[in-house]
Design a protein around this motif. Structure first.
Motif, mmCIF file in Angstrom:
data_model
loop_
_atom_site.group_PDB
_atom_site.id
_atom_site.type_symbol
_atom_site.label_atom_id
_atom_site.label_comp_id
_atom_site.label_asym_id
_atom_site.label_seq_id
_atom_site.Cartn_x
_atom_site.Cartn_y
_atom_site.Cartn_z
ATOM 1 N N PHE A 1 -8.445 -63.000 7.423
ATOM 2 C CA PHE A 1 -8.600 -61.654 7.975
ATOM 3 C C PHE A 1 -7.897 -60.662 7.059
ATOM 4 C CE2 PHE A 1 -7.177 -58.079 10.668
ATOM 5 C CZ PHE A 1 -8.405 -57.667 11.165
ATOM 6 N N THR A 2 -8.614 -59.623 6.637
ATOM 7 C CA THR A 2 -8.036 -58.611 5.765
ATOM 8 C C THR A 2 -7.793 -57.323 6.536
ATOM 9 O OG1 THR A 2 -9.044 -59.507 3.760
ATOM 10 C CG2 THR A 2 -8.376 -57.206 3.698
ATOM 11 N N ILE A 3 -6.552 -56.851 6.472
ATOM 12 C CA ILE A 3 -6.179 -55.569 7.071
ATOM 13 C C ILE A 3 -6.425 -54.481 6.039
ATOM 14 C CG2 ILE A 3 -4.329 -54.209 8.107
ATOM 15 C CD1 ILE A 3 -2.855 -56.907 8.609
ATOM 16 N N HIS A 4 -7.381 -53.617 6.314
ATOM 17 C CA HIS A 4 -7.628 -52.484 5.429
ATOM 18 C C HIS A 4 -6.836 -51.254 5.879
ATOM 19 C CE1 HIS A 4 -10.999 -54.249 3.076
ATOM 20 N NE2 HIS A 4 -11.075 -55.013 4.149
ATOM 21 N N ASN A 5 -6.642 -51.115 7.183
ATOM 22 C CA ASN A 5 -5.828 -50.018 7.707
ATOM 23 C C ASN A 5 -5.345 -50.406 9.096
ATOM 24 O OD1 ASN A 5 -4.680 -47.604 8.626
ATOM 25 N ND2 ASN A 5 -6.177 -46.347 7.555
ATOM 26 N N LEU A 6 -4.054 -50.673 9.212
ATOM 27 C CA LEU A 6 -3.487 -51.156 10.471
ATOM 28 C C LEU A 6 -3.507 -50.100 11.567
ATOM 29 C CD1 LEU A 6 -2.081 -53.745 11.588
ATOM 30 C CD2 LEU A 6 0.106 -52.665 11.002
ATOM 31 N N GLU B 1 5.345 -53.132 3.738
ATOM 32 C CA GLU B 1 5.556 -51.976 4.617
ATOM 33 C C GLU B 1 5.193 -52.270 6.063
ATOM 34 O OE1 GLU B 1 4.865 -48.249 1.497
ATOM 35 O OE2 GLU B 1 3.191 -48.988 2.713
ATOM 36 N N ILE B 2 4.067 -52.944 6.289
ATOM 37 C CA ILE B 2 3.609 -53.138 7.671
ATOM 38 C C ILE B 2 4.453 -54.137 8.452
ATOM 39 C CG2 ILE B 2 1.239 -52.438 7.210
ATOM 40 C CD1 ILE B 2 0.459 -55.374 7.091
ATOM 41 N N GLN B 3 5.382 -54.786 7.799
ATOM 42 C CA GLN B 3 6.313 -55.659 8.523
ATOM 43 C C GLN B 3 7.556 -54.895 8.976
ATOM 44 O OE1 GLN B 3 6.589 -59.878 6.917
ATOM 45 N NE2 GLN B 3 5.484 -58.928 5.214
ATOM 46 N N THR B 4 7.539 -53.557 8.804
ATOM 47 C CA THR B 4 8.621 -52.697 9.287
ATOM 48 C C THR B 4 8.121 -51.865 10.455
ATOM 49 O OG1 THR B 4 8.081 -50.802 7.863
ATOM 50 C CG2 THR B 4 9.486 -52.544 6.917
ATOM 51 N N ALA B 5 9.039 -51.390 11.263
ATOM 52 C CA ALA B 5 8.663 -50.608 12.442
ATOM 53 C C ALA B 5 7.970 -49.304 12.070
ATOM 54 C CB ALA B 5 9.911 -50.328 13.286
ATOM 55 N N TYR B 6 8.363 -48.692 10.954
ATOM 56 C CA TYR B 6 7.813 -47.382 10.587
ATOM 57 C C TYR B 6 6.326 -47.462 10.270
ATOM 58 C CZ TYR B 6 7.319 -42.841 8.312
ATOM 59 O OH TYR B 6 6.906 -41.572 7.975
ATOM 60 N N PHE B 7 5.907 -48.516 9.573
ATOM 61 C CA PHE B 7 4.511 -48.654 9.164
ATOM 62 C C PHE B 7 3.741 -49.660 10.023
ATOM 63 C CE2 PHE B 7 6.546 -47.182 5.223
ATOM 64 C CZ PHE B 7 5.672 -46.180 4.822
ATOM 65 N N GLY B 8 4.426 -50.393 10.887
ATOM 66 C CA GLY B 8 3.813 -51.543 11.544
ATOM 67 C C GLY B 8 2.939 -51.259 12.732
ATOM 68 N N GLU B 9 2.849 -49.998 13.177
ATOM 69 C CA GLU B 9 1.954 -49.621 14.274
ATOM 70 C C GLU B 9 2.127 -50.528 15.501
ATOM 71 O OE1 GLU B 9 0.231 -46.941 14.150
ATOM 72 O OE2 GLU B 9 0.257 -46.461 12.003
ATOM 73 N N GLY C 1 -14.193 -34.508 -14.108
ATOM 74 C CA GLY C 1 -13.878 -33.174 -14.605
ATOM 75 C C GLY C 1 -12.465 -32.711 -14.348
ATOM 76 N N ALA C 2 -11.795 -33.263 -13.344
ATOM 77 C CA ALA C 2 -10.442 -32.823 -13.008
ATOM 78 C C ALA C 2 -9.443 -33.326 -14.050
ATOM 79 C CB ALA C 2 -10.050 -33.330 -11.618
ATOM 80 N N ASP C 3 -8.437 -32.512 -14.306
ATOM 81 C CA ASP C 3 -7.340 -32.954 -15.169
ATOM 82 C C ASP C 3 -6.350 -33.792 -14.376
ATOM 83 O OD1 ASP C 3 -8.019 -31.401 -17.617
ATOM 84 O OD2 ASP C 3 -7.708 -29.705 -16.255
ATOM 85 N N LEU C 4 -6.104 -33.378 -13.135
ATOM 86 C CA LEU C 4 -5.138 -34.048 -12.258
ATOM 87 C C LEU C 4 -5.796 -34.352 -10.929
ATOM 88 C CD1 LEU C 4 -2.234 -31.617 -13.093
ATOM 89 C CD2 LEU C 4 -2.112 -34.078 -13.517
ATOM 90 N N PHE C 5 -5.375 -35.455 -10.304
ATOM 91 C CA PHE C 5 -5.935 -35.862 -9.013
ATOM 92 C C PHE C 5 -4.780 -36.005 -8.027
ATOM 93 C CE2 PHE C 5 -7.603 -38.714 -5.808
ATOM 94 C CZ PHE C 5 -8.876 -38.198 -5.596
ATOM 95 N N LEU C 6 -4.800 -35.205 -6.971
ATOM 96 C CA LEU C 6 -3.680 -35.159 -6.027
ATOM 97 C C LEU C 6 -3.944 -36.064 -4.827
ATOM 98 C CD1 LEU C 6 -0.955 -33.916 -5.224
ATOM 99 C CD2 LEU C 6 -2.227 -32.001 -4.189
ATOM 100 N N MET C 7 -2.975 -36.932 -4.517
ATOM 101 C CA MET C 7 -3.110 -37.880 -3.406
ATOM 102 C C MET C 7 -1.723 -38.151 -2.808
ATOM 103 S SD MET C 7 -5.391 -41.325 -3.626
ATOM 104 C CE MET C 7 -5.830 -42.306 -2.180
ATOM 105 N N PRO C 8 -1.207 -37.213 -1.998
ATOM 106 C CA PRO C 8 0.166 -37.306 -1.489
ATOM 107 C C PRO C 8 0.269 -37.987 -0.120
ATOM 108 C CG PRO C 8 -0.720 -35.156 -0.995
ATOM 109 C CD PRO C 8 -1.843 -35.934 -1.642
ATOM 110 N N SER C 9 -0.344 -39.137 0.035
ATOM 111 C CA SER C 9 -0.535 -39.768 1.340
ATOM 112 C C SER C 9 0.772 -40.085 2.065
ATOM 113 C CB SER C 9 -1.330 -41.063 1.174
ATOM 114 O OG SER C 9 -2.574 -40.816 0.568
ATOM 115 N N LYS C 10 0.717 -39.940 3.382
ATOM 116 C CA LYS C 10 1.833 -40.363 4.232
ATOM 117 C C LYS C 10 1.945 -41.878 4.190
ATOM 118 C CE LYS C 10 2.565 -38.131 8.004
ATOM 119 N NZ LYS C 10 2.435 -37.573 9.383
ATOM 120 N N PHE C 11 0.824 -42.562 4.263
ATOM 121 C CA PHE C 11 0.748 -44.003 4.004
ATOM 122 C C PHE C 11 -0.621 -44.290 3.416
ATOM 123 C CE2 PHE C 11 -1.075 -43.664 8.229
ATOM 124 C CZ PHE C 11 -2.099 -44.594 8.250
ATOM 125 N N GLU C 12 -0.730 -45.342 2.650
ATOM 126 C CA GLU C 12 -1.985 -45.656 1.972
ATOM 127 C C GLU C 12 -2.065 -47.153 1.742
ATOM 128 O OE1 GLU C 12 -5.409 -44.676 1.377
ATOM 129 O OE2 GLU C 12 -4.173 -42.869 1.151
#
Length: 488
Positions: free
Chosen positions: A160-165, A221-229, A367-378
């Motif tokens: 089983f693969t977790i893509h997003n908990l 990360e998902i084995q911690t309370a903050y990310f573990g949902e 075309g972009a010079d920079l790509f912004l991705m400031p995710s809270k979790f990813e």
């Protein structure tokens, strides 16, 4: 070795996010390793007719969904050497959207049951069923509790693969009896009960033989309370069966040397050709066409997970740098409204496309010079990998797969492939953007950085080999268990 992928979406047939990209690319790479891998998914109405016309019906049967007797047709299509099976039921899948229906629990309960029943109908008995995300989460549990004694199912194992908990498939306890015919004894905290309801995700976590995540950092990360949902305890209890395997991308689908969506195809040393794509995307969005103006791109779901609250907090300051800003995406109304406002307020610098267009996304990456991705979790993130593939230098927060794929650039030693920040803080992000822009104006160093990232390998090759080893271990373990039980 025979593997059956079961998933709710898959490129090129239907896509809402990165899950579909994985389901489309990984089986093709596993096929190169000599694995007989096949994919089964719902036959959604939204699948283009060009693919529906190629499907051939190979089985028809009835799936009991509790007291309901639901039709199931299995249609087959072979593409690029991979066999795909489509579960046909118009009552559940002939709809204008993939997700979010009032009967989501019943719809995917049916799909889980149909997958398991289809095995004997099509005569493909896999060594392993590889399930993806909550939509297939009941399959490992049902296999052990209801199907294990069925002829041909005895040795089947599950991954089983977790893509997003965060998305867990949580429904009322009544589904156990009403849809699956399971007794109330399964509704307890050690099994399917989850905060007074039933969770498809939890069902998979307690019953799959192996659990994978889509990056090594996310696994931790998902084995911690903050990310573990609220499932971190379950995940820690399965720690020895938990593996973090970084996603890749399809290097043929995402190839700037051959991509027909681009104004000009390019390789690592084709700086001028890449700049033609920059001028083209500036022109398409009505921005000033100037290669000296830094262009920041975002291709994203417009949700809190993607760190857009940080962008909103310091957007005026980002505009004060003189950079141009292009956003492509759809999602929460508050963010759609915000970016539309900014496009009006900063008409000379900012443009937004609310919606999704695959070809346009490719042109932004190129075309972009920079790509912004400031995710809270990813969990993994594919956008930053695609950006690297097309030479857009990523600015990311150090979380999940972003942490595994983007390393902070150091001009002194010339190492790194992007710009990163640690804390979920708007001004930390702003400082990192400003730092990246300072390098952009040093053309010799910037071109060297772009050239180096264009030579990086984020294909599925390495990760497919890791999955292959995981499968082999499970199959050999299954054989050992059978030998021990039979005395052979």
């Amino acid at each position: 070795m025979k593997i059956l992928f079961t998933v709710s979406e898959c490129v090129p047939f239907i896509k809402s996010g990165g899950l579909a990209d994985v389901a489309g690319a990984l089986p093709k790479e596993l096929k190169k390793l000599g694995i007989d891998v096949r994919v089964i998914l719902p036959k959604f109405q939204l699948i283009p007719d060009e693919y529906k016309k190629q499907m051939k019906k190979i089985a028809e049967f009835i799936v009991p969904v509790g007291w309901r007797q639901q039709y199931c047709g299995i249609e087959e299509l072979e593409l690029d050497g991979v066999v795909y099976y489509f579960v046909d039921n118009e009552y559940y899948f002939k709809r204008s959207q993939m997700y979010g229906d009032f009967d989501e629990g019943e719809k995917f309960s049916y799909f889980n049951l149909a997958v398991l029943d289809s095995i004997k109908q099509i005569g493909f008995y896999p060594d392993i069923i590889h399930c993806h995300d909550w939509h297939t989460g009941m399959i490992p549990f049902l296999l052990k509790e209801k199907y294990r004694d069925h002829n041909g199912y005895e040795k089947i194992r599950t991954v089983f693969t977790i893509h997003n908990l965060q998305f867990q498939g949580v429904f009322s306890k009544e589904i156990l009896g009403d849809f699956f015919g399971l007794e109330d004894r399964y509704f307890n905290v050690e099994q399917l009960e989850f905060n007074g309801n039933v969770s498809f995700m939890k069902a998979a976590l307690i019953s799959a033989d192996k659990i994978t995540t889509v990056s090594p950092t996310y696994m931790e990360e998902i084995q911690t309370a903050y990310f573990g949902e609220k499932l971190d305890g379950v995940l820690r209890s399965r720690g020895t069966d938990l593996v973090g395997i970084l996603n890749g991308i399809d290097h043929i689908l995402y190839d700037p040397k051959t991509d027909p969506a681009l104004t000009a195809q390019f390789g690592p040393k084709d700086h001028e050709a890449r700049l033609l794509n920059k001028l083209s995307i500036q022109r398409q969005f009505g921005l000033q066409q100037d290669i000296e103006i830094p262009l920041i791109g975002m291709v994203t779901r417009l949700t809190n997970q993607k760190g857009l609250e940080l962008v909103r907090e310091v957007f005026d300051e980002i505009m004060a740098t003189g950079a141009q800003f292009i956003v492509l995406g759809t999602g929460d109304r508050e963010f759609e409204y915000f970016f539309n406002q900014m496009s009006t307020k900063y008409h000379e610098q900012c443009r937004v496309y609310i919606g999704f267009d695959e070809e346009l996304a490719h042109r932004i990456y190129a075309g972009a010079d920079l790509f912004l991705m400031p995710s809270k979790f990813e969990p993994c993130g594919l956008s930053q990998i695609i950006a690297l593939r097309y030479g857009a230098i990523p600015i990311v927060r150090e979380t999940g797969g972003l942490n595994d794929t983007v390393k902070s650039y150091s001009g002194k030693i010339g190492e790194g492939n992007g710009f990163t920040f640690t804390n979920f803080n708007a001004h930390d992000m702003l400082f990192t953007i400003e730092r990246a822009l300072s390098y952009f104006h040093n053309k010799q160093e910037w071109n060297s950085l772009v050239e180096s990232v264009l030579q990086m390998d984020f294909s599925w090759t390495r990760s497919a080999h890791i999955y292959h080893l995981l499968y082999k271990d499970l199959v050999s373990r299954s054989d050992r268990n059978v030998h021990e039980c039979t005395g052979v």
